[in-house]
Design an enzyme around this catalytic site. Structure first.
Site, PDB file in Angstrom:
ATOM      1  N   ASP A  81       0.874  -1.163   0.000  1.00  0.00           N
ATOM      2  CA  ASP A  81       0.000   0.000   0.000  1.00  0.00           C
ATOM      3  C   ASP A  81       0.922   1.228   0.000  1.00  0.00           C
ATOM      4  O   ASP A  81       2.072   1.124   0.436  1.00  0.00           O
ATOM      5  CB  ASP A  81      -0.882  -0.019   1.248  1.00  0.00           C
ATOM      6  CG  ASP A  81      -1.743   1.217   1.363  1.00  0.00           C
ATOM      7  OD1 ASP A  81      -2.342   1.604   0.361  1.00  0.00           O
ATOM      8  OD2 ASP A  81      -1.794   1.791   2.463  1.00  0.00           O
ATOM      9  N   ASP A 137      -0.965  -0.656   6.071  1.00  0.00           N
ATOM     10  CA  ASP A 137      -1.003  -0.028   7.402  1.00  0.00           C
ATOM     11  C   ASP A 137      -2.011  -0.690   8.323  1.00  0.00           C
ATOM     12  O   ASP A 137      -2.110  -0.335   9.487  1.00  0.00           O
ATOM     13  CB  ASP A 137      -1.263   1.475   7.295  1.00  0.00           C
ATOM     14  CG  ASP A 137      -2.570   1.799   6.587  1.00  0.00           C
ATOM     15  OD1 ASP A 137      -3.420   0.895   6.482  1.00  0.00           O
ATOM     16  OD2 ASP A 137      -2.737   2.936   6.140  1.00  0.00           O
ATOM     17  N   ASP A 146      -6.759  -1.862   5.030  1.00  0.00           N
ATOM     18  CA  ASP A 146      -6.251  -2.904   4.140  1.00  0.00           C
ATOM     19  C   ASP A 146      -6.552  -4.317   4.650  1.00  0.00           C
ATOM     20  O   ASP A 146      -5.976  -5.284   4.145  1.00  0.00           O
ATOM     21  CB  ASP A 146      -4.731  -2.755   3.971  1.00  0.00           C
ATOM     22  CG  ASP A 146      -4.358  -1.450   3.293  1.00  0.00           C
ATOM     23  OD1 ASP A 146      -5.018  -1.105   2.301  1.00  0.00           O
ATOM     24  OD2 ASP A 146      -3.434  -0.782   3.762  1.00  0.00           O
TER      25      ASP A 146
END
Length: 651
Positions: free
Chosen positions: A343, A532, A536
């Site tokens: 990410d 994080d 996600d």
């Protein structure tokens, strides 16, 4: 690190081993010099050495005998305790048979030696487990014993589970923070070492979030509780650590199945070795002795102990550096990880706005000073980043006027500062130099004259390029998934050296991308998603290995991921790879070494070439060597230093 303190039981066992070893050494030496069975005359002269060796046997082996009997009644027959008892009592029975027959006595010393060295091996196993557990114990010590809940002008000491959301608790210097919350009174310094592995303490003041498991070092603080104990950071981390051993690797499952069928097989083989040749040759003592040697060396201790211990040591080593691995299966799988999907925001970048460029070069300080004056009272993230970048006392006395959708005009007498987007500058007919960098551009003018501009962008973490470079060197594929537009995504990817990226993705699109990558990757490839842990969670759960950044305080990270980087530092990835690689190398070494030596000595014992002393080495000696080898996993690892990276201004 503190030295490993032995428990009372471990000290007691060590003293018992020393006493038994000393007694055995004296008796064995005297026996070899003057032959103890010659001290007395008559057909019962064997009773003297038998009594001496039997005393040593019970000193060192009474607990093994008890475990074997207890396990038999619990239908757990074929374990190492059973094998040790059969082999050692058989050796004593052989010695009695030799003594009654008038032959040269043998078997008493071997019977004692087998149990003595077996107990030494067990002690080494306990020590090695404790050494590995030491790193994890720091995490287990974060469990709070009580909470001081505020009652009027005083406080009441209660169990943390009794505290509700919204209650105020008092945390005194030296106490553990029992629950997550926000500081409402006081400022202090926190020791977060047990949670993150960070040696430096962290300052915390009013309105700052504070998480359970930290230790309050300097001042009393009052904390408003935001999570109940079962939902707190400390509770979730403890649950993660306590359940790590339940997730077994393929190697551990193989050894468990191997021992299940191997142990009964060798017992039957030893019985056949004693009976069949004995019936043919009538040399019963010879073949019983060989069968007993065969039985001693057949014990699978080296494998059953060292393989789980290697993984446990690997998990302990990772914990020491703030890397939580939920089970040995993830450590085993991570060794093969070769596709890393990241990410962007909060993982490769800091997730906060910052001034990354000021134009023109020769007027940086003045541009930043004037922008800080205009933005000083705004709570907008961009305004805060400008004031933070200035880092000095901002001049007061200006009247600040907000121009909707354009910026701010700061006025003090005839002095007028314009700070905003190009729309604000154009509305006031001020000639300016337009910038086309990726990010938010803030233009600054004063009294109708253009001063300069600032580029506000999400900062790339200093370690990102370093870590991506190391992963690329390991022939890993590195891909970024982001919701940002194509231009920003390409810029970040090029600056840190990613092998690929996907831009303009919604959360559900990230899941689809990972699903596609999982379908198209090779069977031997292992895909890791690094995020994080806040938005996600679906992708973390779908990937082969989910790795959460900044797990401290993030429920989703702890619950959805397989590995948590507690320091919120990407450098944990190559370090975890090194730990996983070393763990798997040592597991392979122990399996090959143990099986090779054992089967070699098994064959030599059956042929009569190896005696029981060699068999003792084949069992206990191999186990100790394998345990010491496993302990190497939990050695110190040099942590990567964060490089100072000067990122190129443009892609």
């Amino acid at each position: 690190m503190k030295k490993l303190a032995m428990s009372r039981k471990e000290k007691k066992n060590l003293i018992r081993i020393f006493i038994a070893l000393l007694l055995f050494a004296v008796i064995f030496t005297v026996d070899k010099i003057i032959a103890l069975d010659s001290v007395f005359e008559g057909r019962y002269r064997w009773l003297f050495p038998f009594a001496l060796y039997l005393a040593v046997y019970f000193v060192i082996g009474h607990d093994v005998l008890w475990k074997a009997v207890r396990n038999i009644f619990h239908a757990q027959v074929f374990d190492e305790n059973f094998l040790m008892c059969v082999a050692t009592l058989g050796a004593f029975a052989l010695g009695i048979y030799k003594g009654v027959s008038g032959d040269k006595i043998e078997g008493f010393d071997e019977g004692c030696a087998v149990l003595l060295f077996y107990q030494i091996g067990e002690w080494f196993q306990t020590y090695a487990t404790g050494k590995s557990r030491k790193s994890i114990c720091a995490l287990m010590d974060i469990r709070p014993d009580y909470a001081n809940i505020k009652r009027g002008d005083g406080f009441e000491q209660v169990d943390p589970s009794e505290v509700k959301i919204g209650d105020t608790i008092i945390v005194n210097p030296g106490e553990k923070v029992p629950l997550d919350g926000i500081i409402v009174k006081g400022a202090t310094t926190l020791d977060t070492k047990a949670l993150t592995g960070e040696s430096l303490p962290r300052d915390a003041a009013d309105n700052e979030e504070i998480i359970s498991g930290c230790v309050n070092l300097t001042s009393q603080i009052e904390v408003k509780v935001t999570k109940e104990f079962y939902d707190s950071t400390v509770s979730k981390i403890l649950d993660l650590v306590e359940n790590a051993s339940s997730q077994k690797s393929k190697a551990e499952n193989f050894i468990t199945k191997f021992a299940k069928y191997y142990t009964p097989a060798v017992v039957i083989a030893a019985l056949l070795l004693a009976v069949v040749p004995g019936l043919v040759t009538s040399k019963w003592s010879l073949w019983v002795y060989r069968a007993l040697s065969f039985l001693v060396v057949s014990c699978p201790c080296a494998l059953v102990i060292s393989i789980p211990l290697s993984f446990f040591a690997g998990i302990g080593a990772a914990s020491r550096y703030g890397i939580l691995v939920k089970g040995s299966n993830y450590l085993e799988r991570f060794n093969k990880a070769n596709i890393f999907v990241f990410d962007k925001t909060g993982t490769l970048t800091k997730g906060n706005f910052a001034v990354t460029k000021i134009f023109p070069e020769n007027n940086k300080s003045e541009t930043l000073r004037l922008a800080a004056i205009a933005e000083q009272d705004s709570n907008h993230p961009i305004a805060r980043s400008i004031v933070a970048a200035y880092g000095k006392e901002v001049e007061r006395g200006y009247t600040l006027t907000n121009v909707a959708g354009a910026g701010i005009i700061a006025t003090c007498g005839d002095d007028k500062i314009y700070c905003g987007n190009e729309k604000l500058i154009e509305q006031n007919h001020i000639p300016f130099v337009k910038q086309n960098d990726l990010g938010t551009i803030v233009y600054v003018a004063r009294n109708g004259e253009f001063i300069g501009s600032l580029l506000i962008a999400d900062e790339i973490k200093e370690e990102s390029a370093q870590v991506i470079g190391k992963l690329n060197e390991m022939n890993c594929q590195t891909v970024m998934l982001t919701g940002d537009n194509e231009a920003i995504a390409k810029n970040v990817a090029d600056r840190i050296g990613l092998t690929g990226y996907k831009a303009s993705l919604l959360p559900q699109n990230k899941v689809e991308e990972v699903d596609n990558m999982l379908k198209t990757k090779g069977q031997k490839n292992v895909l890791c998603f690094v995020g994080d842990g806040i938005n996600d969670a679906p992708v973390l759960m779908r990937s082969d290995i989910g790795i959460a950044m900044g797990g401290v305080g993030s429920d989703a990270a702890i619950e959805a991921s397989d590995i948590v980087l507690m320091k919120d530092d990407l450098r944990g990835l190559p370090l975890a790879k090194r730990i996983a690689k070393k763990t798997m190398a040592i597991v392979s070494q122990n399996i090959v070494f143990s099986i090779t030596v054992k089967f070699t000595i098994l064959a030599l014992s059956a042929l009569g070439i190896a005696n029981m002393w060699i068999a003792v080495f084949g069992d206990v000696g191999v186990a100790i060597i394998a345990i010491l080898n496993a302990m190497r996993v939990n050695s110190k690892y040099a942590e990567e230093q964060k490089d100072k990276v000067n990122f190129p201004e443009t892609a």
